[in-house]
Design an enzyme around this catalytic site. Structure first.
Site, PDB file in Angstrom:
ATOM      1  N   TRP A   1       0.815  -1.217   0.000  1.00  0.00           N
ATOM      2  CA  TRP A   1       0.000   0.000   0.000  1.00  0.00           C
ATOM      3  C   TRP A   1       0.842   1.258   0.000  1.00  0.00           C
ATOM      4  CZ3 TRP A   1      -4.231  -0.657  -2.234  1.00  0.00           C
ATOM      5  CH2 TRP A   1      -4.991  -1.823  -2.044  1.00  0.00           C
TER       6      TRP A   1
ATOM      7  N   ASP B   1      -1.741   6.627   6.287  1.00  0.00           N
ATOM      8  CA  ASP B   1      -2.800   5.752   5.790  1.00  0.00           C
ATOM      9  C   ASP B   1      -3.130   4.773   6.915  1.00  0.00           C
ATOM     10  OD1 ASP B   1      -4.378   3.827   4.622  1.00  0.00           O
ATOM     11  OD2 ASP B   1      -2.973   3.325   3.018  1.00  0.00           O
TER      12      ASP B   1
ATOM     13  N   LYS C   1     -12.309  -1.744   5.627  1.00  0.00           N
ATOM     14  CA  LYS C   1     -11.477  -2.663   6.391  1.00  0.00           C
ATOM     15  C   LYS C   1     -12.014  -2.782   7.812  1.00  0.00           C
ATOM     16  CE  LYS C   1      -9.037  -2.911   2.738  1.00  0.00           C
ATOM     17  NZ  LYS C   1      -7.867  -2.176   2.341  1.00  0.00           N
TER      18      LYS C   1
HETATM   19  C1  LIG Z   1      -7.317  -1.482   1.158  1.00  0.00           C
HETATM   20  C2  LIG Z   1      -6.291  -0.471   1.415  1.00  0.00           C
HETATM   21  C3  LIG Z   1      -6.128   0.654   0.585  1.00  0.00           C
HETATM   22  C4  LIG Z   1      -6.913   0.878  -0.667  1.00  0.00           C
HETATM   23  O1  LIG Z   1      -8.244   0.972  -0.467  1.00  0.00           O
HETATM   24  P1  LIG Z   1      -9.293   1.114  -1.660  1.00  0.00           P
HETATM   25  O2  LIG Z   1     -10.491   1.609  -0.949  1.00  0.00           O
HETATM   26  O3  LIG Z   1      -9.463  -0.236  -2.267  1.00  0.00           O
HETATM   27  O4  LIG Z   1      -8.750   2.091  -2.622  1.00  0.00           O
HETATM   28  C5  LIG Z   1      -5.172   1.589   0.937  1.00  0.00           C
HETATM   29  N1  LIG Z   1      -4.412   1.421   2.021  1.00  0.00           N
HETATM   30  C6  LIG Z   1      -4.528   0.351   2.843  1.00  0.00           C
HETATM   31  C7  LIG Z   1      -3.649   0.234   4.034  1.00  0.00           C
HETATM   32  C8  LIG Z   1      -5.474  -0.632   2.563  1.00  0.00           C
HETATM   33  O5  LIG Z   1      -5.581  -1.695   3.373  1.00  0.00           O
END
Ligand SMILES: *Cc1c(COP(=O)(O)O)cnc(C)c1O
Length: 362
Positions: A101, A171, A195
């Site tokens: 990521w 993030d 998530k």
């Molecule tokens: C899933 C995820 C993303 C991307 O998310 P999307 O909504 O699919 O764009 C970004 N960063 C992390 C840490 C993730 O687990």
């Protein structure tokens, strides 16, 4: 009706209580005679939903007054671009590379400016968080970017880099609200909802007010300016209304549990059960350096690919879904987000013990 234990990395398990409430309110939300999916985002009922969601989130995370909370769309991935477009004034930024990521965020940021990788764990296939002492933070960097929990590899920061008055961007998509966070240490925190907090389609951005300006990179679309969304309280255009409503319910559920300190304690307990088994097993092994193990995503392997595949297949048949590891790393991964009950983790470990016994390596 039968619910299985869903170990998916995302979209992922949500609290059953929340889903039940949403089901009850599906046809008639709060005597409006309609579903939240059907109502105007300018209606009083929805205004209450979004205001309340923000209020609960602020209470949960102790978000200081000089931070805005935005409910946006485009998933975590859109933030990979929105962050440089809004914050890369010198066209330089520092990134720590810890897995898939952060790597994707780095590639996207390179479209807009110079990216310095100030630390990386690529040399060992992202199985640890790099040393955060003495990072070579660039003088002209607009911010330092980290991915607080790498969902694919199962590594998580347990401390954050000390960078003085530089802006830290994180993030937190896969560990948002899993533990208390000192928001004041960050310039911007974001999390895709699917998530740990709700349905796909919502991304929460918490941003310090002084970072919200008109001074964005030329060509930045209106919809990708934080200022537009901040000025309009996330209602510049139609927001992901139903998703925000579910997120609000998850925030309330967390509050009812006792808040993030309690949630962290429960998450540690769950993770300990699984890691403790992995450490004692002769067949299953965790793939990550102990000190950097994620409380949310637990990758593990057996002794070979065939046995991995057999395990995933038999686990699925026994009601443990989505244990296959990410396609880029193989093996298995159990995502044990906030809403995964401790019973689910205990049942998984019992199943793993039984599997090990039945497939004894001689
Ligand atoms: C899933 C995820 C993303 C991307 O998310 P999307 O909504 O699919 O764009 C970004 N960063 C992390 C840490 C993730 O687990």
């Amino acid at each position: 009706m039968s619910r299985i234990y869903n170990f998916s990395a995302g979209p992922a398990v949500l609290p059953e209580e929340v889903l039940k409430q949403a089901a009850e309110e599906m046809l008639d939300y709060n005597s409006t005679g309609m579903s939240v999916m059907e109502m105007s985002h300018r209606s009083k009922a929805f205004e209450e939903i979004i205001t309340d969601a923000e209020k609960t989130l602020r209470e949960l995370m102790n978000i200081p007054d000089n931070y805005k909370v935005l409910f946006l769309q485009g998933g975590g991935s859109q933030q990979f671009a929105m962050i440089p477009m809004n914050l890369m004034r010198n066209r330089v930024a520092d990134y720590i590379k810890t897995g898939q990521w952060s790597k994707k965020a780095i590639e996207e940021a390179k479209i807009y400016g110079k990216v310095n990788i100030v630390a990386s764990s690529e040399d060992k296939n992202y199985t640890y968080i790099p040393n955060l002492k003495n990072l070579k933070i660039s003088d002209d960097a607009d911010y330092l970017y980290i991915c607080h929990n790498e969902t694919v590899h199962g590594i998580q920061y347990n401390e954050i880099p000390e960078i003085g008055d530089k802006i830290l961007v994180a993030d937190m998509s896969s560990d948002f609200l899993s533990e208390p966070v000192d928001v004041s240490k960050y310039g911007l925190i974001y999390a895709g909802a699917q998530k740990n907090i709700g349905p796909a389609g919502v991304v929460v951005v918490i941003i310090r007010e002084d970072l919200i300006t008109d001074d964005v990179l030329p060509g930045t679309p209106t919809m990708l300016e934080y200022k537009i969304h901040a000025d309009n309280k996330s209602l510049y255009n139609t927001p992901p209304a139903y998703g925000i409503y579910i997120c609000g319910k998850v925030f309330k559920w967390l509050q009812k549990i006792g808040g993030l300190e309690v949630m962290k304690h429960i998450n540690e307990k769950k993770a300990y059960i699984l890691y403790d088994f992995l450490d004692s097993s002769n067949m299953f092994k965790g793939t990550v350096v102990k000190k950097d193990r994620s409380l949310m995503n637990v990758p593990f392997v057996t002794v070979n690919d065939e046995l991995d595949a057999k395990f995933v297949k038999e686990a699925k048949a026994a009601g443990f879904e989505n244990l296959k590891g990410h396609r880029t790393v193989g093996g298995m991964r159990a995502s044990i987000y906030n809403a995964m009950p401790i019973e689910g983790v205990k049942a998984l470990v019992e199943f793993m013990e039984k599997f090990e016994e039945e497939n004894k390596i001689l």
